[in-house]
Design a protein around this motif. Sequence first.
Motif, PDB file in Angstrom:
ATOM      1  N   PRO A 139       0.838  -1.211   0.000  1.00 26.65           N
ATOM      2  CA  PRO A 139       0.000   0.000   0.000  1.00 26.65           C
ATOM      3  C   PRO A 139       0.872   1.260   0.000  1.00 26.65           C
ATOM      4  CG  PRO A 139      -0.386  -1.367   1.973  1.00 26.65           C
ATOM      5  CD  PRO A 139       0.800  -1.921   1.287  1.00 26.65           C
ATOM      6  N   ILE A 153      -5.078   4.035   6.976  1.00 29.00           N
ATOM      7  CA  ILE A 153      -5.055   3.423   8.304  1.00 29.00           C
ATOM      8  C   ILE A 153      -3.810   3.967   9.008  1.00 29.00           C
ATOM      9  CG2 ILE A 153      -3.976   1.294   7.375  1.00 29.00           C
ATOM     10  CD1 ILE A 153      -5.502  -0.216   9.669  1.00 29.00           C
ATOM     11  N   LYS A 155      -1.151   3.544  11.875  1.00 33.14           N
ATOM     12  CA  LYS A 155      -0.618   2.452  12.712  1.00 33.14           C
ATOM     13  C   LYS A 155       0.323   3.007  13.750  1.00 33.14           C
ATOM     14  CE  LYS A 155      -0.942  -0.940   9.049  1.00 33.14           C
ATOM     15  NZ  LYS A 155      -0.296  -2.066   8.376  1.00 33.14           N
ATOM     16  N   GLY A 162      -2.781  -4.900  16.407  1.00 30.49           N
ATOM     17  CA  GLY A 162      -3.623  -3.890  15.776  1.00 30.49           C
ATOM     18  C   GLY A 162      -4.303  -2.921  16.744  1.00 30.49           C
ATOM     19  N   TYR A 165      -5.007   1.219  16.317  1.00 27.32           N
ATOM     20  CA  TYR A 165      -4.994   1.698  14.929  1.00 27.32           C
ATOM     21  C   TYR A 165      -6.295   2.456  14.675  1.00 27.32           C
ATOM     22  CZ  TYR A 165      -1.255  -1.652  13.676  1.00 27.32           C
ATOM     23  OH  TYR A 165      -0.098  -2.357  13.569  1.00 27.32           O
ATOM     24  N   GLN A 196      -0.869   4.630   6.244  1.00 25.37           N
ATOM     25  CA  GLN A 196      -0.835   3.744   5.083  1.00 25.37           C
ATOM     26  C   GLN A 196      -2.189   3.759   4.380  1.00 25.37           C
ATOM     27  OE1 GLN A 196      -0.511  -0.663   5.824  1.00 25.37           O
ATOM     28  NE2 GLN A 196       1.631  -0.252   5.385  1.00 25.37           N
ATOM     29  N   TYR A 205      -3.802 -13.997   4.848  1.00 27.87           N
ATOM     30  CA  TYR A 205      -2.452 -14.097   5.411  1.00 27.87           C
ATOM     31  C   TYR A 205      -1.874 -15.414   4.936  1.00 27.87           C
ATOM     32  CZ  TYR A 205      -4.389 -10.357   8.155  1.00 27.87           C
ATOM     33  OH  TYR A 205      -4.977  -9.181   8.511  1.00 27.87           O
ATOM     34  N   ARG A 225      -7.373 -13.072   9.736  1.00 18.23           N
ATOM     35  CA  ARG A 225      -7.409 -12.666  11.149  1.00 18.23           C
ATOM     36  C   ARG A 225      -8.789 -12.114  11.466  1.00 18.23           C
ATOM     37  NH1 ARG A 225      -2.512  -8.994  12.244  1.00 18.23           N
ATOM     38  NH2 ARG A 225      -0.987 -10.441  11.460  1.00 18.23           N
ATOM     39  N   GLU A 227     -11.004  -9.869  13.628  1.00 15.12           N
ATOM     40  CA  GLU A 227     -10.663  -8.659  14.378  1.00 15.12           C
ATOM     41  C   GLU A 227     -11.892  -7.900  14.856  1.00 15.12           C
ATOM     42  OE1 GLU A 227      -6.448  -7.896  12.029  1.00 15.12           O
ATOM     43  OE2 GLU A 227      -8.284  -7.095  11.204  1.00 15.12           O
ATOM     44  N   PHE A 249      -9.049  -2.898  15.207  1.00 17.11           N
ATOM     45  CA  PHE A 249      -8.347  -4.022  14.567  1.00 17.11           C
ATOM     46  C   PHE A 249      -7.653  -4.923  15.587  1.00 17.11           C
ATOM     47  CE2 PHE A 249      -8.853  -0.496  11.736  1.00 17.11           C
ATOM     48  CZ  PHE A 249      -9.331  -1.090  10.579  1.00 17.11           C
ATOM     49  N   GLU A 293       1.228 -10.750   5.017  1.00 18.52           N
ATOM     50  CA  GLU A 293      -0.118 -10.386   5.426  1.00 18.52           C
ATOM     51  C   GLU A 293      -0.675  -9.407   4.403  1.00 18.52           C
ATOM     52  OE1 GLU A 293       1.415  -9.402   9.255  1.00 18.52           O
ATOM     53  OE2 GLU A 293       2.008 -11.485   9.381  1.00 18.52           O
ATOM     54  N   VAL A 295      -4.104  -7.907   1.639  1.00 15.01           N
ATOM     55  CA  VAL A 295      -5.507  -7.722   1.280  1.00 15.01           C
ATOM     56  C   VAL A 295      -5.597  -8.033  -0.214  1.00 15.01           C
ATOM     57  CG1 VAL A 295      -7.345  -6.020   0.976  1.00 15.01           C
ATOM     58  CG2 VAL A 295      -5.933  -5.950   3.034  1.00 15.01           C
ATOM     59  N   PHE A 305       0.739  -5.742   3.337  1.00 13.31           N
ATOM     60  CA  PHE A 305       0.961  -4.597   4.210  1.00 13.31           C
ATOM     61  C   PHE A 305       1.843  -4.924   5.409  1.00 13.31           C
ATOM     62  CE2 PHE A 305      -3.087  -6.512   5.426  1.00 13.31           C
ATOM     63  CZ  PHE A 305      -2.868  -6.762   6.770  1.00 13.31           C
ATOM     64  N   GLU A 306       2.316  -6.165   5.504  1.00 14.30           N
ATOM     65  CA  GLU A 306       3.040  -6.560   6.717  1.00 14.30           C
ATOM     66  C   GLU A 306       3.664  -7.928   6.499  1.00 14.30           C
ATOM     67  OE1 GLU A 306       3.930  -6.160  10.253  1.00 14.30           O
ATOM     68  OE2 GLU A 306       1.871  -6.014  11.014  1.00 14.30           O
TER      69      GLU A 306
HETATM   70  P1  AMP Z   1      -1.059  -5.104  11.187  1.00 14.88           P
HETATM   71  O1  AMP Z   1      -0.715  -4.776  12.617  1.00 14.88           O
HETATM   72  O2  AMP Z   1      -0.251  -4.303  10.216  1.00 14.88           O
HETATM   73  O3  AMP Z   1      -1.002  -6.585  10.923  1.00 14.88           O
HETATM   74  O4  AMP Z   1      -2.585  -4.665  10.974  1.00 14.88           O
HETATM   75  C1  AMP Z   1      -3.652  -5.092  11.799  1.00 14.88           C
HETATM   76  C2  AMP Z   1      -4.912  -5.177  10.965  1.00 14.88           C
HETATM   77  O5  AMP Z   1      -5.227  -3.923  10.382  1.00 14.88           O
HETATM   78  C3  AMP Z   1      -4.806  -6.126   9.783  1.00 14.88           C
HETATM   79  O6  AMP Z   1      -5.022  -7.454  10.136  1.00 14.88           O
HETATM   80  C4  AMP Z   1      -5.872  -5.582   8.834  1.00 14.88           C
HETATM   81  O7  AMP Z   1      -7.182  -5.967   9.189  1.00 14.88           O
HETATM   82  C5  AMP Z   1      -5.774  -4.102   9.061  1.00 14.88           C
HETATM   83  N1  AMP Z   1      -4.837  -3.469   8.098  1.00 14.88           N
HETATM   84  C6  AMP Z   1      -3.551  -3.146   8.328  1.00 14.88           C
HETATM   85  N2  AMP Z   1      -3.003  -2.508   7.276  1.00 14.88           N
HETATM   86  C7  AMP Z   1      -3.970  -2.433   6.352  1.00 14.88           C
HETATM   87  C8  AMP Z   1      -4.057  -1.846   5.051  1.00 14.88           C
HETATM   88  N3  AMP Z   1      -3.027  -1.195   4.523  1.00 14.88           N
HETATM   89  N4  AMP Z   1      -5.240  -1.926   4.388  1.00 14.88           N
HETATM   90  C9  AMP Z   1      -6.307  -2.565   4.933  1.00 14.88           C
HETATM   91  N5  AMP Z   1      -6.297  -3.112   6.159  1.00 14.88           N
HETATM   92  C10 AMP Z   1      -5.157  -3.044   6.865  1.00 14.88           C
END
Ligand code: AMP
Length: 357
Positions: A139, A153, A155, A162, A165, A196, A205, A225, A227, A249, A293, A295, A305-306
Amino acid sequence: MNKDVSRIIEDYASRGEVSIATLSSHSSLQILHGAKKEGFKTLLVTLASREWFYRQFDHIVDKFIVVNGWKELCTGKVLEELRRENAVMVPHGSIIEYVGLECAENIPVPYFGNRYLFRVESDQRLKMQYLVESGIKTPRIYKYGGEIDKLVIVKLPGAKGGKGYFLSRSSTHIKEKLEQMAKEGAIKSVDDVIIQEYVIGTPAYFHYFYSPVLNRVEVLGADIRYESNVDGLRRVPLKYLAEDVEPSFVVTGNLPLVVRESLLPTILEYGIKFVEYTRKQSPPGAIGPFCLESVVRDDLEIVVFEFSGRIVAGTNLYVSGSPYSYLYWDEPMSVGRRIARELKLALKAASLEKVLT
Ligand code: AMP
């Protein structure tokens, strides 16, 4: 590699026998179960307060090393005991949280996997840089205070699962919210926050395993996941939701997933790119389990994104194997068991140094 650790690995190799150790949390039961399936002796380092629970599974634990605080892992006594047993430590998502990066990175006990990725994983920006430079679709990242033209989002650094967030469409809103959080002490500095692009699509994932012995990347499974409250909100008709309800999240569990088969080549390609990049950037590169991880958008682009550079809790879904691990191995193969299998293959090929750091 740290000289002490290479000497220990040589010593283990000359004895041709190792045991598998882990900390009592996260995916430890799966790791121990897999290790036993492959015939290894198992050790569990556990807090005294959790010992009673893990004793319920003493058929998969040969030895308990009981500590009163996790930091004891960084002290001589526990380390001596682990080395006496030729222990290979399998790291999981709780290790850095429990003992801190300094201790986790430096303990003189060999890890299955690459300990040099711990530091990368602890740094959200560096983590994104690894994904971008691997050539994986990611992203867009926005600068704090800059123009925001999409849903984003935000972070927070060090957020566990999460927590904290939030979503936004405006830089003024982000500024106000973060300044408030800084005032309340919820964040130290706005510089550590990542803004992001929020990718709309379905979360997925992917669980990978890189085998240095077989020199191949395997896709061993996938999960979603679960959430709160983002997944719960769809259960409530819009008319009942207050205007100020925000999605959150916080991870509460994991759901199994099989992906559309036509997506698998891209998924595997991403895993291969990641292994190749980490090999250059953090030698010896990703070893064993890791996770991307993502989308998946409706144009079927997979946006990552991770990453996690070790076993993820979503693999606990597949203690008796996943639809994918079965295709590779034709037997119930969890990620925990796959780790033990790799260790067994490495011992047989006299290549322990390929899988340990
Ligand atoms: P993370 O800590 O980066 O794993 O993010 C926690 C949760 O936030 C993820 O499991 C997603 O549901 C959501 N998330 C994080 N980054 C994004 C993104 N760039 N776009 C959409 N959902 C996101």
